[in-house]
Design an enzyme around this catalytic site. Sequence first.
Site, short mmCIF file in Angstrom:
data_model
loop_
_atom_site.label_atom_id
_atom_site.label_comp_id
_atom_site.label_asym_id
_atom_site.label_seq_id
_atom_site.Cartn_x
_atom_site.Cartn_y
_atom_site.Cartn_z
N CYS A 173 43.79 38.11 43.68
CA CYS A 173 45.21 37.89 43.44
C CYS A 173 46.11 38.48 44.52
CB CYS A 173 45.59 38.46 42.08
SG CYS A 173 44.53 37.88 40.74
N HIS A 201 52.71 38.91 41.76
CA HIS A 201 51.60 38.12 41.26
C HIS A 201 51.84 37.82 39.79
CE1 HIS A 201 47.80 36.80 39.83
NE2 HIS A 201 47.47 37.97 39.30
N ASN A 253 48.17 32.14 35.18
CA ASN A 253 47.76 33.02 36.28
C ASN A 253 46.84 32.24 37.20
OD1 ASN A 253 46.37 34.87 37.89
ND2 ASN A 253 46.23 36.42 36.29
#
EC number: 2.3.1.180
Length: 333
Positions: free
Chosen positions: A124, A258, A289
């Site tokens: 990420c 993020h 996500n």
Amino acid sequence: MTRPTLTQATGPAHTRILGIGGVRGENLVTNDDIAGPIDSSDEWIRQRTGIVTRARAGEGTDVLDLAEGAARKALEHAGLTGADIDAVILSTVTYFHQTPAGAAIIADRIGATPAAAFDISAACAGYCYGIGQADALVRAGTARHVLVIGAEKMSDFIDPTDRSISFLLGDGAGAVVIGPSDTPGIGPTVWGSDGGQAQAIRQTHSWKETQTGAGWPTLRQEGQSVFKWAVWQMAPVAQKALDAAGITADQVEAFIPHQANMRIVDQMIKQLKLPESVVVARDIVDTGNTSAASIPLATERLLREGEVSSGALALQIGFGAGLVYAAQVVVLP
């Protein structure tokens, strides 16, 4: 013997993001669609994560298809073609081939050959890692234009019964073109890692173990450990990025973290004491996500929907499996 002195490459003093593009999985998966196997509900998922839907790609779409689509949009936005690209950096943890690098295939597809091309695995934080590398390559004179792509098809690693992470995940790709600038457009990168916490977010087992009947590997996380780490240790990293760029919180126009979990985002805002005037990226609500793709996708959305404008100062920070992290202040394209 007198040895000759080497000539070193030199480049422009400053860089910036010249163009951005994003592609999301074509299918929107609701909380009700996935709640049954994890014995959950739409209400619980919304309260714990902020997610309403997550974008997922169909079986006929792979991670390189997503990456190519985002790359083409970024080139178009920058007013460039593949032939203008000197290096391609692809950040992904969901490309199934160890070699050759997916970046080389993308470079060929967009007409960037013989650009340098390589993949990075920083989960990420991978997009911000790529921005740091692209900025350095251009300023060093090694490349003039660098294409940075964060692309993931996270749905390929989902265990539908897993309550730790799988219900969070979506598919997509975001890309930017980095090039020279007359003024600073990318602040110093603040980055690092903590391999001592490698088990906090992990693949269940190696590909080699599938040969002994272990089955398809999927993802797991230690939710509470990750939450505490992200909230209490990543906000200081973001503050260091502000300090390194010579910017204060009230001068930032957008905060683009993020898209891990809305509760993490909200807690980071409090830790950083960001004023209400700062626009906060919340793409996770509809997209989920998407790991390395989440920051460029969230950025693209803010610009496309007019939440922020070209030239705005944005604080971005990525953090995830490794554990790894990276942050910068950037001028939006």
